[in-house]
Write a protein that holds these residues in place. Structure first.
Motif, PDB file in Angstrom:
ATOM      1  N   ILE A  92       0.922  -1.228   0.027  1.00 36.07           N
ATOM      2  CA  ILE A  92      -0.162   0.019   0.110  1.00 36.07           C
ATOM      3  C   ILE A  92       0.978   1.164   0.082  1.00 36.07           C
ATOM      4  O   ILE A  92       2.066   1.332   0.496  1.00 36.07           O
ATOM      5  N   HIS A  93       0.449   2.238  -0.496  1.00 34.22           N
ATOM      6  CA  HIS A  93       1.043   3.552  -0.634  1.00 34.22           C
ATOM      7  C   HIS A  93      -0.085   4.755  -0.434  1.00 34.22           C
ATOM      8  O   HIS A  93      -1.132   4.436  -0.303  1.00 34.22           O
ATOM      9  N   ASP A 109      -2.832   3.083  -8.681  1.00 34.28           N
ATOM     10  CA  ASP A 109      -2.105   1.893  -8.164  1.00 34.28           C
ATOM     11  C   ASP A 109      -0.805   1.862  -9.173  1.00 34.28           C
ATOM     12  O   ASP A 109      -0.884   2.123 -10.336  1.00 34.28           O
ATOM     13  N   THR A 110       0.491   1.771  -8.480  1.00 35.28           N
ATOM     14  CA  THR A 110       1.548   1.910  -9.196  1.00 35.28           C
ATOM     15  C   THR A 110       1.976   0.508  -9.610  1.00 35.28           C
ATOM     16  O   THR A 110       2.288  -0.300  -8.586  1.00 35.28           O
ATOM     17  N   MET A 149       7.800  -7.415 -10.131  1.00 33.55           N
ATOM     18  CA  MET A 149       6.563  -8.267  -9.814  1.00 33.55           C
ATOM     19  C   MET A 149       5.388  -8.202 -10.686  1.00 33.55           C
ATOM     20  O   MET A 149       4.560  -7.527  -9.974  1.00 33.55           O
ATOM     21  N   PRO A 150       5.651  -8.777 -11.927  1.00 35.00           N
ATOM     22  CA  PRO A 150       4.511  -8.389 -12.894  1.00 35.00           C
ATOM     23  C   PRO A 150       2.993  -8.860 -12.173  1.00 35.00           C
ATOM     24  O   PRO A 150       3.042 -10.023 -11.616  1.00 35.00           O
ATOM     25  N   GLY A 151       2.050  -8.045 -12.332  1.00 33.12           N
ATOM     26  CA  GLY A 151       0.757  -8.471 -11.858  1.00 33.12           C
ATOM     27  C   GLY A 151       0.770  -7.834 -10.337  1.00 33.12           C
ATOM     28  O   GLY A 151      -0.432  -7.935 -10.090  1.00 33.12           O
ATOM     29  N   GLY A 188      -3.241   2.223  -3.825  1.00 26.97           N
ATOM     30  CA  GLY A 188      -3.903   3.422  -3.259  1.00 26.97           C
ATOM     31  C   GLY A 188      -4.533   2.796  -1.999  1.00 26.97           C
ATOM     32  O   GLY A 188      -5.247   1.821  -2.115  1.00 26.97           O
ATOM     33  N   TRP A 189      -4.180   3.259  -0.705  1.00 25.11           N
ATOM     34  CA  TRP A 189      -4.833   2.475   0.371  1.00 25.11           C
ATOM     35  C   TRP A 189      -6.414   2.743   0.475  1.00 25.11           C
ATOM     36  O   TRP A 189      -7.030   2.081   0.981  1.00 25.11           O
ATOM     37  N   ARG A 190      -6.644   3.847  -0.238  1.00 23.49           N
ATOM     38  CA  ARG A 190      -8.347   3.969   0.002  1.00 23.49           C
ATOM     39  C   ARG A 190      -9.231   3.594  -1.160  1.00 23.49           C
ATOM     40  O   ARG A 190     -10.507   3.334  -1.225  1.00 23.49           O
TER      41      ARG A 190
END
Ligand code: PBG
Length: 427
Positions: free
Chosen positions: A134-135, A140-141, A146-148, A153-155
């Motif tokens: 999470i960030h 979402d980045t 790690m493909p996939g 985004g935490w929310r």
């Protein structure tokens, strides 16, 4: 051929129009089971559905049992299909007398039904714990190594990902935060900020999904400007007891937010007992501890450290994580963690350390967890992308092997994909 009926907690299925109904032959996957769109009233009802069309019963002639028996006695034996002919072998097959073997283990592997009957290990979405990054961002980045996998985004992204996992029976997650550099420090104070990313996220998830089981990581590395799991002294030594003091505060902060299981992954000595005491002192007797009992100083963690930007700024983690060459030492750690009150013992990495999983399984009555780590995940993904292996089959086999070695639960980045596969869904 389907081999296992999954046992999914009803809670996980609430609001979802699907239930597991058990066996159905499928040519592709050894592990699939079927999902239908019927609502089943009882919480844990499994319906085994016949999968083939029947011709219907043979027409009755209205004869009594006595008449049927009399006909057979009189020599009028009713017709049944003939004994099938012996199947032909390819031309040139050598004609040899059968070896007089008293045991032919292949007999018990003869058909999919027999294989399913004698299968010793089962796997279900209930065995998975889904690690999620999470960030603070809203997007979402993707994580390159790690493909996939994404930093979610935490929310937003996180909540959607958890919903998807619950839809297929994965109702346990473990959270890993990407902490802004500006909040990192040599003693990692941010790790016990009650309003930090992890506690905030726990509160949000518990609010939306009260029955979700939330595991947390207890260690300083995401918060430590040195990238180590503990406080680094001037001479480079990782300070054990001072770090443990911080870990206790971190665990209590996570428990206060609503964590179900705190998981010290730091490998400091004595931290399980210290955390247990700290939790109890604050009234968190109900919060479990999953101890990273045998965590090895492994190169398989590379992609994870990229995901969180948590590479040690200098040196390595060999003074606290175990030497990959060691086996007996895992027993020393096991006895310590058991006597200090751990609820679950974890081995990490997974597949290269199956012997350690089995060692712990045979030497402890506690549940055993295996962590299929980032490097293991990425290798299977990469092999799949390059079409060198069948990604899905290798994924399922690797997870089954971890179960066979003795793991009750598996922390795996494949949790969602594997659970979908177990539910007969392909995406
Ligand atoms: C650190 C931590 C690590 C992982 C989980 N917790 C990395 C490390 O010890 O450097 C690795 C997980 C993975 O590779 O998937 N506390």
């Amino acid at each position: 051929m389907a081999s296992s009926i999954v046992n999914v907690p009803f809670q996980a299925m609430k609001g979802v129009d699907c239930h597991y109904v058990g066996l159905k032959p499928s040519t592709s996957s050894k592990f699939s089971c079927v999902k239908t769109a019927i609502r089943v009233p009882s919480p844990r009802l499994f319906v085994v559905r016949a999968s083939e069309k029947h011709d219907g019963p043979i027409k009755k002639l209205g004869l009594s049992d006595a008449e049927c028996e009399a006909a057979v006695v009189a020599g009028n034996v009713p017709e049944a299909p003939p004994v099938p002919p012996k199947p032909a072998a390819p031309a040139g097959t050598p004609v040899v007398p059968s070896y007089p073997l008293s045991r032919r283990p292949r007999r018990n592997r003869k058909s999919p039904v027999l294989r399913a009957a004698f299968q010793e290990t089962q796997i279900s979405p209930a065995n998975f714990v889904y690690p999620l990054f999470i960030h603070e961002g809203e997007e979402d980045t993707p994580i390159g190594a790690m493909p996939g996998c994404y930093r979610l985004g935490w929310r937003h992204g996180l909540v959607e990902e958890v919903a998807k996992a619950r839809d297929v029976g994965v109702n346990s997650v473990v959270l890993f935060p990407k902490v802004p550099d500006a909040l990192k420090s040599p003693i990692g104070e941010e790790s016990y900020n009650d309003n930090g990313l992890v506690p905030r996220t726990i509160r949000l998830l518990k609010d939306k999904y009260p029955d979700l089981v939330i595991y947390t990581d207890v260690a300083l590395d995401p918060y430590n400007s040195d990238g180590h799991d503990g406080i680094v002294r001037e001479d480079g030594v990782i300070m054990n007891d001072e770090t443990t003091y911080q870990l206790c505060k971190q665990a209590v902060s996570q428990a206060r937010a609503g964590a179900d299981v705190v998981s010290p992954s730091d490998m400091m000595d004595g931290r399980v007992g210290a955390i247990r005491e700290a939790l109890d002192a604050e009234g968190f007797q109900h919060v479990s501890i999953m101890s990273y009992t045998a965590k090895f100083a492994s190169s398989f963690y590379g992609p994870f450290r990229e995901a969180l930007d948590s590479n040690p700024r200098f040196g390595d983690k060999k003074t606290y994580q175990m030497n990959p060459a060691n086996y007996r030492e895992a027993l020393v750690e096991t006895h310590e963690d058991e006597s200090e009150g751990a609820d679950i013992l974890l081995v990490k990495p997974g597949l290269p350390y199956l012997d350690i999983i089995r060692l712990l399984r045979d030497n402890s009555s506690l549940p055993i967890a295996a962590y299929q780590v980032s490097g293991e995940y990425s290798m299977i993904k990469a092999g799949g992308v390059l079409k060198m292996i069948d990604e899905e089959k290798v994924m399922m086999e690797s997870l089954m092997c971890l179960r066979r070695a003795g793991a009750d639960i598996i922390l795996t980045y494949f949790a969602l994909q594997a659970a979908r596969c177990l539910c007969g869904e392909k995406r």
